[in-house]
Motif scaffolding. Structure first.
Motif, PDB file in Angstrom:
ATOM      1  N   GLU A 127     -26.283   3.526   9.878  1.00 43.60           N
ATOM      2  CA  GLU A 127     -26.247   4.227   8.654  1.00 43.60           C
ATOM      3  C   GLU A 127     -26.401   3.576   7.386  1.00 43.60           C
ATOM      4  O   GLU A 127     -25.880   2.454   7.165  1.00 43.60           O
ATOM      5  N   PRO A 128     -27.001   4.275   6.426  1.00 44.64           N
ATOM      6  CA  PRO A 128     -27.212   3.341   5.039  1.00 44.64           C
ATOM      7  C   PRO A 128     -25.956   3.549   4.491  1.00 44.64           C
ATOM      8  O   PRO A 128     -24.898   4.440   4.821  1.00 44.64           O
ATOM      9  N   GLU A 129     -25.558   2.731   3.508  1.00 43.25           N
ATOM     10  CA  GLU A 129     -24.341   2.513   2.800  1.00 43.25           C
ATOM     11  C   GLU A 129     -24.377   3.598   1.635  1.00 43.25           C
ATOM     12  O   GLU A 129     -25.152   4.212   1.481  1.00 43.25           O
ATOM     13  N   LEU A 130     -23.122   3.713   1.184  1.00 40.27           N
ATOM     14  CA  LEU A 130     -22.899   4.919   0.117  1.00 40.27           C
ATOM     15  C   LEU A 130     -23.383   4.418  -0.998  1.00 40.27           C
ATOM     16  O   LEU A 130     -23.640   3.281  -1.415  1.00 40.27           O
ATOM     17  N   GLU A 131     -24.252   5.573  -1.497  1.00 47.05           N
ATOM     18  CA  GLU A 131     -25.313   5.291  -2.804  1.00 47.05           C
ATOM     19  C   GLU A 131     -24.336   4.933  -4.102  1.00 47.05           C
ATOM     20  O   GLU A 131     -24.821   4.174  -4.854  1.00 47.05           O
ATOM     21  N   ARG A 132     -23.501   5.916  -4.247  1.00 46.83           N
ATOM     22  CA  ARG A 132     -22.672   6.066  -5.673  1.00 46.83           C
ATOM     23  C   ARG A 132     -21.341   5.647  -5.374  1.00 46.83           C
ATOM     24  O   ARG A 132     -20.629   6.071  -4.644  1.00 46.83           O
ATOM     25  N   SER A 133     -20.798   4.814  -6.445  1.00 47.63           N
ATOM     26  CA  SER A 133     -19.303   4.551  -6.359  1.00 47.63           C
ATOM     27  C   SER A 133     -18.621   5.720  -6.978  1.00 47.63           C
ATOM     28  O   SER A 133     -19.099   6.658  -7.402  1.00 47.63           O
ATOM     29  N   ARG A 134     -17.339   5.824  -6.521  1.00 46.45           N
ATOM     30  CA  ARG A 134     -16.429   6.924  -6.793  1.00 46.45           C
ATOM     31  C   ARG A 134     -15.159   6.508  -7.233  1.00 46.45           C
ATOM     32  O   ARG A 134     -14.632   5.612  -7.174  1.00 46.45           O
ATOM     33  N   VAL A 135     -14.839   7.458  -8.069  1.00 47.38           N
ATOM     34  CA  VAL A 135     -13.403   7.470  -8.848  1.00 47.38           C
ATOM     35  C   VAL A 135     -12.494   8.672  -8.432  1.00 47.38           C
ATOM     36  O   VAL A 135     -13.080   9.708  -8.132  1.00 47.38           O
ATOM     37  N   LEU A 136     -11.352   8.237  -7.875  1.00 46.97           N
ATOM     38  CA  LEU A 136     -10.253   9.201  -7.216  1.00 46.97           C
ATOM     39  C   LEU A 136      -9.447   8.970  -8.523  1.00 46.97           C
ATOM     40  O   LEU A 136      -8.732   8.184  -8.629  1.00 46.97           O
ATOM     41  N   MET A 137      -9.386  10.293  -9.226  1.00 45.51           N
ATOM     42  CA  MET A 137      -8.607  10.309 -10.210  1.00 45.51           C
ATOM     43  C   MET A 137      -7.377  11.064  -9.594  1.00 45.51           C
ATOM     44  O   MET A 137      -7.325  12.213  -8.847  1.00 45.51           O
ATOM     45  N   ASN A 138      -6.381  11.021 -10.226  1.00 47.02           N
ATOM     46  CA  ASN A 138      -5.049  11.657 -10.170  1.00 47.02           C
ATOM     47  C   ASN A 138      -4.541  11.442  -8.410  1.00 47.02           C
ATOM     48  O   ASN A 138      -4.021  12.323  -7.979  1.00 47.02           O
ATOM     49  N   ILE A 139      -4.955  10.433  -7.962  1.00 43.46           N
ATOM     50  CA  ILE A 139      -4.469  10.127  -6.599  1.00 43.46           C
ATOM     51  C   ILE A 139      -2.901   9.518  -6.682  1.00 43.46           C
ATOM     52  O   ILE A 139      -2.656   8.956  -7.617  1.00 43.46           O
ATOM     53  N   ARG A 140      -2.051   9.999  -5.903  1.00 44.42           N
ATOM     54  CA  ARG A 140      -0.626   9.782  -5.923  1.00 44.42           C
ATOM     55  C   ARG A 140      -0.506   8.415  -5.663  1.00 44.42           C
ATOM     56  O   ARG A 140      -1.390   7.814  -4.387  1.00 44.42           O
ATOM     57  N   PRO A 141       0.520   7.909  -5.923  1.00 48.25           N
ATOM     58  CA  PRO A 141       0.613   6.219  -5.605  1.00 48.25           C
ATOM     59  C   PRO A 141       1.013   6.063  -4.019  1.00 48.25           C
ATOM     60  O   PRO A 141       0.687   5.123  -3.361  1.00 48.25           O
ATOM     61  N   CYS A 142       1.577   6.918  -3.310  1.00 55.52           N
ATOM     62  CA  CYS A 142       1.821   6.871  -1.782  1.00 55.52           C
ATOM     63  C   CYS A 142       0.622   6.859  -1.258  1.00 55.52           C
ATOM     64  O   CYS A 142       0.251   6.121  -0.318  1.00 55.52           O
ATOM     65  N   ASP A 143      -0.456   7.585  -1.737  1.00 53.21           N
ATOM     66  CA  ASP A 143      -1.957   7.492  -0.925  1.00 53.21           C
ATOM     67  C   ASP A 143      -2.626   6.235  -0.996  1.00 53.21           C
ATOM     68  O   ASP A 143      -3.165   5.567  -0.108  1.00 53.21           O
ATOM     69  N   ALA A 144      -2.696   5.822  -2.515  1.00 53.49           N
ATOM     70  CA  ALA A 144      -2.870   4.451  -2.778  1.00 53.49           C
ATOM     71  C   ALA A 144      -2.557   3.444  -1.881  1.00 53.49           C
ATOM     72  O   ALA A 144      -3.077   2.617  -1.522  1.00 53.49           O
ATOM     73  N   LYS A 145      -1.071   3.353  -1.728  1.00 50.97           N
ATOM     74  CA  LYS A 145      -0.539   2.399  -1.010  1.00 50.97           C
ATOM     75  C   LYS A 145      -0.839   2.420   0.625  1.00 50.97           C
ATOM     76  O   LYS A 145      -1.151   1.483   1.023  1.00 50.97           O
ATOM     77  N   ALA A 146      -1.054   3.837   0.894  1.00 48.95           N
ATOM     78  CA  ALA A 146      -1.444   3.860   2.299  1.00 48.95           C
ATOM     79  C   ALA A 146      -3.042   3.230   2.614  1.00 48.95           C
ATOM     80  O   ALA A 146      -3.165   2.590   3.697  1.00 48.95           O
ATOM     81  N   PHE A 147      -3.911   3.182   1.530  1.00 50.88           N
ATOM     82  CA  PHE A 147      -5.181   2.499   1.749  1.00 50.88           C
ATOM     83  C   PHE A 147      -5.028   1.026   1.773  1.00 50.88           C
ATOM     84  O   PHE A 147      -5.803   0.532   2.605  1.00 50.88           O
ATOM     85  N   GLN A 148      -4.106   0.655   0.962  1.00 52.35           N
ATOM     86  CA  GLN A 148      -3.935  -0.715   0.965  1.00 52.35           C
ATOM     87  C   GLN A 148      -3.577  -1.417   2.313  1.00 52.35           C
ATOM     88  O   GLN A 148      -3.893  -2.420   2.662  1.00 52.35           O
ATOM     89  N   LEU A 149      -2.524  -0.455   2.804  1.00 49.84           N
ATOM     90  CA  LEU A 149      -2.063  -0.883   4.317  1.00 49.84           C
ATOM     91  C   LEU A 149      -3.350  -0.965   5.371  1.00 49.84           C
ATOM     92  O   LEU A 149      -3.461  -1.876   6.007  1.00 49.84           O
ATOM     93  N   LEU A 150      -4.194   0.329   4.993  1.00 50.16           N
ATOM     94  CA  LEU A 150      -5.259   0.532   6.073  1.00 50.16           C
ATOM     95  C   LEU A 150      -6.290  -0.799   5.852  1.00 50.16           C
ATOM     96  O   LEU A 150      -6.870  -1.010   6.798  1.00 50.16           O
ATOM     97  N   ASP A 151      -6.427  -1.198   4.573  1.00 46.18           N
ATOM     98  CA  ASP A 151      -7.518  -2.232   4.358  1.00 46.18           C
ATOM     99  C   ASP A 151      -6.953  -3.389   5.282  1.00 46.18           C
ATOM    100  O   ASP A 151      -7.900  -4.159   5.743  1.00 46.18           O
ATOM    101  N   ARG A 152      -5.769  -3.692   5.484  1.00 48.70           N
ATOM    102  CA  ARG A 152      -5.317  -4.890   6.687  1.00 48.70           C
ATOM    103  C   ARG A 152      -5.541  -4.654   8.012  1.00 48.70           C
ATOM    104  O   ARG A 152      -5.658  -5.447   8.728  1.00 48.70           O
ATOM    105  N   ILE A 153      -5.733  -3.038   8.329  1.00 49.25           N
ATOM    106  CA  ILE A 153      -6.100  -2.922   9.636  1.00 49.25           C
ATOM    107  C   ILE A 153      -7.667  -2.799  10.022  1.00 49.25           C
ATOM    108  O   ILE A 153      -8.006  -3.522  10.852  1.00 49.25           O
ATOM    109  N   PHE A 154      -8.252  -2.100   9.091  1.00 45.65           N
ATOM    110  CA  PHE A 154      -9.820  -2.123   9.109  1.00 45.65           C
ATOM    111  C   PHE A 154     -10.333  -3.304   8.801  1.00 45.65           C
ATOM    112  O   PHE A 154     -11.615  -3.521   9.503  1.00 45.65           O
ATOM    113  N   ILE A 155      -9.914  -4.339   7.972  1.00 46.52           N
ATOM    114  CA  ILE A 155     -10.551  -5.503   7.647  1.00 46.52           C
ATOM    115  C   ILE A 155      -9.657  -6.547   8.274  1.00 46.52           C
ATOM    116  O   ILE A 155      -8.633  -6.763   7.449  1.00 46.52           O
ATOM    117  N   GLN A 156      -9.671  -7.278   9.316  1.00 48.34           N
ATOM    118  CA  GLN A 156      -8.623  -8.180   9.546  1.00 48.34           C
ATOM    119  C   GLN A 156      -9.339  -9.741   9.535  1.00 48.34           C
ATOM    120  O   GLN A 156      -8.722 -10.733   9.655  1.00 48.34           O
TER     121      GLN A 156
END
Lengths: 342, 279
Positions: free
Chosen positions: A85-114
């Motif tokens: 599939e083609p890549e995402l066309e437009r970059s995105r801002v997630l505004m007012n995301i809670r710190p816990c959710d942001a931390k979750a993605f930082q952890l998932l970075d380590r799992i999806f990209i090893q």
């Protein structure tokens, strides 16, 4: 990096400036639920809310995502061969995301990209094209326990910018270079603003009184925890409904399925759940996790033992409390972990 | 940046029915795009996802050896949706291969040692890869004695029959072929289950590494036999099977404790497995 200040009546202009380059999303209220939606203006932005019902993991790991397409015709030129599939066309801002959710993605970075092989290009593309503007929690819920799992209501990990609601204005803390570039033009925060934010952080952290204790969990071996008699008890009430895995910001298990319609074919990945019998059953009929006991154990062991074993102690839970709120039989992850630790 | 989910397109070159029940077939694939064969650089013990557009993927051990050039081979048991569909495919059909995936047998550690290979049933595919690899003139001097115990239910259920015959006649590999039972009066090899035949034929664990592949019952029954021969758990090597999807250690279903069979395995030593949940 210098903290900035953004008055709330300037938020609309700030969003307008972001929209030039990014698609902007934020939590808003719809039919009594807090959901993520595109924010075209400051209307509908929420400043006092606990968190979205669902985690925003869908932005980076959609519930159903096409990975590749093929021409479903063995006789056609190039038929039956997968094209990504083609890549995402437009970059995105997630505004007012809670710190816990942001931390979750930082952890998932380590799992999806090893490494070179375990390099999930679909996850990576969306993560690279996202800016996370966090909103610190000033009024955590009774189900929040972020402070006991290495996170917190004003935690900065995984964010590009952190906003702290000071009432009429927002303290704007740049965290990454990407974040700093977006707010360079804002006026600097005064000492009184920074002091107020620091005070709010203290009060908020102090208001989180529930939590998990992990010292024995960390000391015990995988096998010691695996063999605890407690698993029989906690799994009795579990329905294996999968709600916990569905709402969880760190649950990332998936299935891959092929779909065809006429000569169009595609390969799709869908969220999956370790609560399901089908999740692990072999072609021969053998199932290594045949009853709900093994499946319930897998979920908690994965987050609180297996991930920490593999990732230098990092816990696979950020304490958002969604599973505690939504479990239909009131299984409380805090209670489970404290029993693992007992 | 390579997309790890994208299979290399391949064409089926040859299909060989291996067993009398016709449930096991060996598929020889050639890569369609030049350069892909080189990218698909593997070591014996690794596996790949065989990918059929519209049906799905199955994780299968690589049966060919990296010393064999121009193709890759997989032997597939007919079990579910994808493998049944594959069994009906013919030479010339196009599909995909994604990999190589997982780790491999401990080749560096095996150098300078005696190698004991024990296989039961159709779990002989990556063992075939290993034998062909070790017998290659460039590699054979790296290993000392190579002994193989391989058994199936009946003579007709043995895989790679022509090669077994050929290896039987060589003097640089000691073959012990066995069947659970047979009516064939001309059967000239052993009759008996793999564990007792191993006990008879393998006499020493000295300077040896054992690689054991087979159905759970063979794995289980081999443990007391190898313990009696004094194989320490670190020198008993096993290859595991699990339901898999991503094959690269993300999707969450094939783990034993913190170890993903698809990425940290499928090859583990008995010593490693003793520390892991018995799932």
């Amino acid at each position: 990096m210098t903290d900035k200040i953004l008055s709330k009546d300037q938020v609309a202009a700030f969003i307008d400036s972001l929209k030039k380059e990014y698609q902007v999303f934020a939590p808003t209220e719809e039919n009594g639920k807090i959901i993520w939606a595109e924010a075209n203006s400051a209307d509908g932005l929420l400043w006092e809310f606990s968190n979205t019902t669902m985690s925003p993991k869908d932005f980076f790991f959609p519930q159903s995502e096409c990975m590749a397409r093929f021409k479903n015709d063995p006789k056609a030129e190039g038929g039956m061969i997968m094209h990504p599939e083609p890549e995402l066309e437009r970059s995105r801002v997630l505004m007012n995301i809670r710190p816990c959710d942001a931390k979750a993605f930082q952890l998932l970075d380590r799992i999806f990209i090893q490494d070179e092989v375990t390099n999930d290009v679909y996850w990576r593309d969306k993560r690279d094209k996202a800016i996370l503007v966090g909103l610190a929690c000033n009024n955590p819920c009774p189900t929040c326990f972020c402070t006991s799992v290495g996170c917190g209501p004003h935690h900065e990990a995984g964010l590009d910018i952190l906003l702290v609601d000071l009432g009429d204005s927002l303290l704007v803390k740049p965290i990454s270079d990407k974040g700093k570039a977006l707010i360079d033009d804002l006026p600097d925060a005064k000492k009184v603003d920074k002091d107020k934010a620091a005070q709010l952080k203290k009060t908020s952290e102090a208001s989180i009184t529930s939590g998990v204790t992990m010292d024995n969990v960390n000391k015990r071996t995988v096998l010691e925890l695996f063999d605890l008699p407690y698993w029989d008890r906690v799994s009795e009430s579990c329905l294996n409904c999968g709600t916990c895995t569905f709402c969880c910001p760190t649950c990332h298990c998936f299935d891959i399925q092929d779909e065809v319609k006429g000569t169009d074919g595609r390969r799709v990945r869908n969220w999956d759940t370790c609560m399901s019998w089908l999740f692990t059953v072999h072609g021969t009929g053998h199932n290594p996790r045949p009853t709900k006991k093994e499946r319930v154990r897998q979920r908690f062991m994965h987050k609180f033992k297996y991930i920490p074993e593999k990732r230098e102690g990092e816990i696979g839970c950020v304490g958002c409390g969604r599973c505690v709120q939504l479990c239909p039989v009131n299984i409380d992850v805090r209670e489970v972990v404290n029993q693992m630790n007992a | 940046m390579e997309n790890p989910y994208l299979p290399y397109p391949v064409r089926i070159d040859e299909v060989i029915t291996e067993t009398e029940d016709k449930n096991l077939k060996t598929f020889k694939f050639v890569f369609i795009n030049p350069g892909d064969e080189e990218k698909f650089s593997y070591r014996p013990g690794q596996f790949a996802e065989l990918s059929i557009a519209g049906k799905g993927e199955i994780p299968i051990g690589i049966a060919s050896s990296p010393t064999e050039k121009g193709f890759v081979k997989f032997t597939v048991n007919k079990v579910g949706l994808v493998s049944t569909y594959l069994h009906n495919m013919r030479p010339g059909n196009v599909m995909g291969i994604r990999g190589p995936l997982g780790n491999w047998y401990p080749w560096e550690e095996m150098e300078g040692k005696n190698v004991v290979i024990v296989g039961g049933g159709f779990a002989f595919t990556t063992l075939r890869s290993s034998i062909v690899y070790m017998l290659h003139p460039e590699n054979r001097p790296k290993f000392k004695d190579i002994k193989v115990v391989y058994g199936a239910r009946t003579p007709g259920m043995l895989l790679y029959k022509d090669e077994l015959k050929e290896w039987e006649q060589r003097d640089d590999i000691e073959m012990h072929i066995t069947v659970d039972g047979t009516n064939d009066p001309d059967w000239k090899y052993n009759v008996g289950y793999v564990p007792p035949i191993t006990e008879q034929k393998i006499t020493s664990a000295e300077n040896a590494i054992a690689i054991v592949c087979g159905p759970p019952i063979v794995i289980k029954m081999m443990q007391p036999v190898l313990a009696k021969l004094n194989f320490p758990p670190e020198r008993i090597i096993l290859s595991l099977e699990k339901r898999m999807k991503c094959g690269i250690g993300i999707c969450g279903r094939c783990n034993l404790g913190d170890q993903y069979v698809c990425k940290d395995g499928p090859v583990f030593s008995m010593a490693q497995l003793k520390e892991l949940p018995p799932e």
